[in-house]
Design a protein around this motif. Sequence first.
Motif, PDB file in Angstrom:
ATOM      1  N   LEU A 182       0.754  -1.240  -0.006  1.00 53.46           N
ATOM      2  CA  LEU A 182      -0.066  -0.053   0.059  1.00 53.46           C
ATOM      3  C   LEU A 182       0.830   1.326   0.035  1.00 53.46           C
ATOM      4  O   LEU A 182       0.453   2.426  -0.596  1.00 53.46           O
ATOM      5  CB  LEU A 182      -0.841  -0.010   1.196  1.00 53.46           C
ATOM      6  CG  LEU A 182      -2.463  -0.405   1.040  1.00 53.46           C
ATOM      7  CD1 LEU A 182      -2.444  -1.975   0.159  1.00 53.46           C
ATOM      8  CD2 LEU A 182      -3.278  -0.535   2.172  1.00 53.46           C
ATOM      9  N   ASN A 183       1.930   1.178   0.752  1.00 61.40           N
ATOM     10  CA  ASN A 183       2.825   2.271   0.768  1.00 61.40           C
ATOM     11  C   ASN A 183       3.559   2.298  -0.653  1.00 61.40           C
ATOM     12  O   ASN A 183       3.596   3.950  -0.972  1.00 61.40           O
ATOM     13  CB  ASN A 183       3.796   2.260   1.998  1.00 61.40           C
ATOM     14  CG  ASN A 183       3.308   2.472   3.302  1.00 61.40           C
ATOM     15  OD1 ASN A 183       2.162   3.149   3.469  1.00 61.40           O
ATOM     16  ND2 ASN A 183       3.885   1.923   4.204  1.00 61.40           N
ATOM     17  N   ALA A 184       3.791   1.312  -1.192  1.00 60.85           N
ATOM     18  CA  ALA A 184       4.369   1.412  -2.518  1.00 60.85           C
ATOM     19  C   ALA A 184       3.400   2.357  -3.663  1.00 60.85           C
ATOM     20  O   ALA A 184       3.824   3.007  -4.655  1.00 60.85           O
ATOM     21  CB  ALA A 184       4.950  -0.001  -3.099  1.00 60.85           C
ATOM     22  N   ILE A 185       2.107   1.488  -3.355  1.00 57.44           N
ATOM     23  CA  ILE A 185       1.012   2.232  -4.341  1.00 57.44           C
ATOM     24  C   ILE A 185       0.951   3.772  -3.997  1.00 57.44           C
ATOM     25  O   ILE A 185       0.695   4.632  -4.946  1.00 57.44           O
ATOM     26  CB  ILE A 185      -0.164   1.601  -4.065  1.00 57.44           C
ATOM     27  CG1 ILE A 185      -0.328   0.143  -4.482  1.00 57.44           C
ATOM     28  CG2 ILE A 185      -1.309   2.379  -4.951  1.00 57.44           C
ATOM     29  CD1 ILE A 185      -1.554  -0.763  -4.073  1.00 57.44           C
ATOM     30  N   ARG A 186       0.992   4.345  -3.050  1.00 58.34           N
ATOM     31  CA  ARG A 186       0.902   5.731  -2.608  1.00 58.34           C
ATOM     32  C   ARG A 186       2.107   6.497  -3.231  1.00 58.34           C
ATOM     33  O   ARG A 186       2.065   7.714  -3.806  1.00 58.34           O
ATOM     34  CB  ARG A 186       0.897   5.882  -1.288  1.00 58.34           C
ATOM     35  CG  ARG A 186       0.770   7.109  -0.573  1.00 58.34           C
ATOM     36  CD  ARG A 186       0.307   7.310   0.774  1.00 58.34           C
ATOM     37  NE  ARG A 186       0.276   8.774   1.492  1.00 58.34           N
ATOM     38  CZ  ARG A 186       1.332   9.504   1.612  1.00 58.34           C
ATOM     39  NH1 ARG A 186       2.609   8.914   1.924  1.00 58.34           N
ATOM     40  NH2 ARG A 186       1.291  10.749   2.220  1.00 58.34           N
ATOM     41  N   HIS A 187       3.448   5.754  -3.044  1.00 59.03           N
ATOM     42  CA  HIS A 187       4.602   6.250  -3.497  1.00 59.03           C
ATOM     43  C   HIS A 187       4.463   6.495  -5.199  1.00 59.03           C
ATOM     44  O   HIS A 187       4.933   7.627  -5.525  1.00 59.03           O
ATOM     45  CB  HIS A 187       5.673   5.609  -3.295  1.00 59.03           C
ATOM     46  CG  HIS A 187       7.137   6.016  -3.669  1.00 59.03           C
ATOM     47  ND1 HIS A 187       7.834   5.349  -4.410  1.00 59.03           N
ATOM     48  CD2 HIS A 187       7.659   7.339  -3.556  1.00 59.03           C
ATOM     49  CE1 HIS A 187       8.969   6.055  -4.927  1.00 59.03           C
ATOM     50  NE2 HIS A 187       8.868   7.273  -4.170  1.00 59.03           N
ATOM     51  N   ALA A 188       3.895   5.335  -5.510  1.00 55.14           N
ATOM     52  CA  ALA A 188       3.783   5.491  -7.350  1.00 55.14           C
ATOM     53  C   ALA A 188       2.779   6.567  -7.663  1.00 55.14           C
ATOM     54  O   ALA A 188       3.060   7.210  -8.870  1.00 55.14           O
ATOM     55  CB  ALA A 188       3.293   4.212  -7.726  1.00 55.14           C
ATOM     56  N   THR A 189       1.592   6.662  -6.977  1.00 58.10           N
ATOM     57  CA  THR A 189       0.430   7.342  -7.453  1.00 58.10           C
ATOM     58  C   THR A 189       0.018   8.522  -6.719  1.00 58.10           C
ATOM     59  O   THR A 189      -0.746   9.554  -6.966  1.00 58.10           O
ATOM     60  CB  THR A 189      -0.660   6.458  -7.651  1.00 58.10           C
ATOM     61  OG1 THR A 189      -1.149   6.224  -6.305  1.00 58.10           O
ATOM     62  CG2 THR A 189      -0.212   5.245  -8.303  1.00 58.10           C
ATOM     63  N   GLY A 190       0.445   8.769  -5.523  1.00 60.55           N
ATOM     64  CA  GLY A 190      -0.035   9.586  -4.422  1.00 60.55           C
ATOM     65  C   GLY A 190      -1.285   9.308  -3.816  1.00 60.55           C
ATOM     66  O   GLY A 190      -1.871   9.800  -3.143  1.00 60.55           O
ATOM     67  N   ALA A 191      -1.877   8.214  -4.203  1.00 62.04           N
ATOM     68  CA  ALA A 191      -3.103   7.595  -3.877  1.00 62.04           C
ATOM     69  C   ALA A 191      -3.197   6.972  -2.405  1.00 62.04           C
ATOM     70  O   ALA A 191      -2.225   6.072  -2.565  1.00 62.04           O
ATOM     71  CB  ALA A 191      -3.891   6.771  -4.737  1.00 62.04           C
ATOM     72  N   THR A 192      -3.861   7.274  -1.367  1.00 65.53           N
ATOM     73  CA  THR A 192      -3.746   6.804  -0.169  1.00 65.53           C
ATOM     74  C   THR A 192      -5.085   5.630   0.010  1.00 65.53           C
ATOM     75  O   THR A 192      -6.157   5.892  -0.333  1.00 65.53           O
ATOM     76  CB  THR A 192      -4.078   7.723   0.951  1.00 65.53           C
ATOM     77  OG1 THR A 192      -2.951   8.731   0.961  1.00 65.53           O
ATOM     78  CG2 THR A 192      -4.122   7.304   2.240  1.00 65.53           C
ATOM     79  N   MET A 193      -4.278   4.429  -0.044  1.00 66.64           N
ATOM     80  CA  MET A 193      -5.582   3.288  -0.004  1.00 66.64           C
ATOM     81  C   MET A 193      -5.942   3.086   1.531  1.00 66.64           C
ATOM     82  O   MET A 193      -5.035   2.943   2.492  1.00 66.64           O
ATOM     83  CB  MET A 193      -4.879   1.872  -0.478  1.00 66.64           C
ATOM     84  CG  MET A 193      -4.467   1.985  -1.797  1.00 66.64           C
ATOM     85  SD  MET A 193      -5.685   2.326  -3.193  1.00 66.64           S
ATOM     86  CE  MET A 193      -7.012   1.313  -2.636  1.00 66.64           C
TER      87      MET A 193
END
Length: 955
Positions: free
Chosen positions: A925-936
């Motif tokens: 989840l932290n990698a998704i946020r790093h990639a996209t700025g989106a907080t899951m």
Amino acid sequence: MKSDRAPINFTVNGALMSVTAAPMRRLSSVLRDDLRLTGTKVGCDAGDCGACTVLMDGEPVCACLLPMASVEGTSIRTVEGLGNGSLSALQASFLAHGAAQCGICTPALLVTASALLERTPQPSEQQVQDALGGVLCRCTGYRKIVEAVMEAWRWNDDSAAAPHPPAGTVSPPAGGRQMVATLTPPSPRLRGEGKGDGQFTLPLSGAAVGSSPVRLDGIPKVTGAELFGGDSFPADALSVLVVRSPHHRASFSFGDLGAYIADNAGVAAVFTARDIPGINSFGVIPPFADQPALAEGETRFRGEAVALVACDGWAARDLDMAAFPVTWRELPAMLEPPGAQAEGAALVHANRPDNLLVRGLVERGEPENALAQAACVVSGSMQTSYVEHAYIEPEAGYAFLDDDTLTIVACTQAPHMDRDDTARILGLAPDKVRIVPTATGGGFGSKIDISLQPLIGLVALKTGRAAALAYTRQESMASTTKRHPASMRATIGTDADGMISGMLFDGTFNTGAYASFGPTVANRVPVHASGPYATPNYRAVARAIHTNGPVSGAFRGFGVPQATLMQETLYDELADKLGIDRLQFRLKNALRNGSETVTGQRLEAGVGIGECLEALASHWTRALSEADAFNATNSATKRGVGIASCWYGCGNTSLPNPSTIKLGISPDGKVVLHQGAVDIGQGSNTVIAQIAADALGLPLGDFVLKGADTSMTPDAGKTSASRQTYVSGKAAEKAARALRDTVLRYANVSNEASLQLLQGGLLVVHEGGERRRIDLTQLETDKDGLAFAAEESYDPPTTPLDAKGQGKPYAVYGYGAQIAELEVDLALGTVRLVRITAAHDVGKAINPLLAEGQIEGGIAQGIGMALMEEYIPGRTENLHDYLIPTIGDVPPIETILVEVPDPEGPFGAKGLGEHVLIPTAPAILNAIRHATGATMTRVPATPSRVLSAIQEARR
Ligand code: FES
């Protein structure tokens, strides 16, 4: 149906067969039931899991989908035909690489891979993944399977002639599983002993701890000889079918059961709750026992059992269960905690107001004040889903009466607990119930609770006949426990330097219809919700709330993976707000030797989270710079890097948790290890023997294991909570040292002496230049036939938690941290994992290969939790709609074993099994946020959820 039966001719493993069978009968059934080739497994009976894969004319097919009519004239090859009497190169490679854990998927993988290797002797990784994509494995994370197939050619030399072990034997209990121990071949990759010609030396002597001998129960796993719950049913056993609730909540009444029996040929008996002679209630935590073996009047969740139908022979196959005389009246059900906690909500259990099972609390300092004065504060929420264990072996076993003792041969994680619960339900004394565990094809927590044991036990007790039952995939998924869905909120604050000053955590956990391990989750979560970081001001509350959902129980981590998602995602937000590198922020706040935890426990030594984070530092720098480079040239897909940590207390939380191990020396000169710590694939058979070998001072090659059996082996406790290596391993170490002392005293030598066992029952004691020979055949033996013996127990030194959750809940903690690298398609929301790097502090790697296997397997389950797994009762009760990671979903994994010894653990070892799953999902989840700025804020992060989070972030 019977009139359709006709002879069908085909070959199996080169032998001509003629089987009279109905044309639509499945090949899997004929192989297993008629030909007793039980190496072919049935995991779903629907072509989803691939466990039944065999080769038909050289091509992999699912035997569970194949009607016998299409088998005429074909050549079938099963796992039993792979080695021609010795191990094939592929089987040897599987052993050497540790590619089989529980082993239930192994036969299918082997036959599928053998077809690939016949065409392509040295396949690429992609070719292996393409070939094996249809076979699911829930234990290994697939990486060692890929390696084993790619490197099988190394064993494919005539001089190798497939290593021919067995050096030791595991004695099977009567009616129980057959296990053969072997100590060969070592892995050339790990040990560097491969000579390129397939010849390997055997690690029969020398230090066992720290080496990676082939697992002692390995050979049967790769030959198909290992017997799981459904593999050894007596031919004359009654087949048991279970009538289950089709509704989340319902009242019910039965019609004329006598007429039903009379009208259905082959139905021998029907049993309901009225037939239960004991207390119709069970539960893994006795004070909370609340679940009936067969419901009385009302069912509380979909899939709950209400009646048993016992059938002769094949009658069960053709029985129309829809005709069973039961009338259901569906009642309003509450599936989510908000409904269950609403004013006026019906109580799932009348004695539990507000549907609250247990509320756990840990409080320290003044968190509100700390947050009010914090320089930087973040808040957030997180929701998780029901997660299904999805072991490939559905529950299976049989029961029979052995004189006046009810014997149950079934898969399990907790034989002594099974015995006690089953005895209570059936009104028997515990010593009149004997539990003989079969091999267990994955458990991950769910097979701690009893399932079919009292059901088949009831039928055997009432009829006097053997009774057998193998759950269908659907009833396994509908009726057994799940990971608790959680709804959490948290606030965390730091001072201006980025030091954590305070945290508030509040979590509601859907514990479903019955207690199971709900109290454990509610109590364990507040202890762990801080993560492995110094948090001076803290309050964490966790509630287990009853609903009419599936029973939530133990699942690798007991609620800690959910809480860690909350805490670790907020840590990323904090680090970003503070402008501190995310790894450095964690390192700055990591617990150290001398730190106090949120329960006020002072950790004197063995704290390895800092070392784990430091071990990842260079990987972190590399991954971030690769992500930057990737993102500079890609706009549609973005790469992200995430990190997360874990800690996990090994064993029960502030409760007694003893293990007892016995071992001795037999007159024929073998070390007999009574090994009651059930090995469900994690490797306790091997690891505990390694510990005992070094503590005793005799080589592993002298060891013979006696597998778990409540009538024979002392209670080593349940296989759960990462306790077997630490707790049972410590008991084994103590018992082995006591045995050594006994022998040394007998020989009248000092502790400097060394021991040697020779053929013919000679024990030689060496000291200085002296040799003393003890003729074991001349010594008296104990009731277990042992000339020298010792039995020792170990119970972790913990203390109860007070009203504010202060105390010493665990004696040993393990630590870890993982980095996830991934790419997100910004238009589709899909996530492609690139790599996972995992550093875990295991204290001492007793068996590095098995430790790696645990890490890879846990990561695969963490990937599932993060990206795809969501159990919805009534909708995803199969492995087609419920998705778990396949071989193509697990990226390369780099494992770093960190060894910060714990003074309490055997040889410094800590537990590992739960820890390994915990950081994966938050790192993703932290990698998704790093990639996209989106907080899951919800898992699984399915593409639609990722996409909407991206859109939300852009607003
Ligand atoms: Fe593959 Fe257990 S080893 S499912």
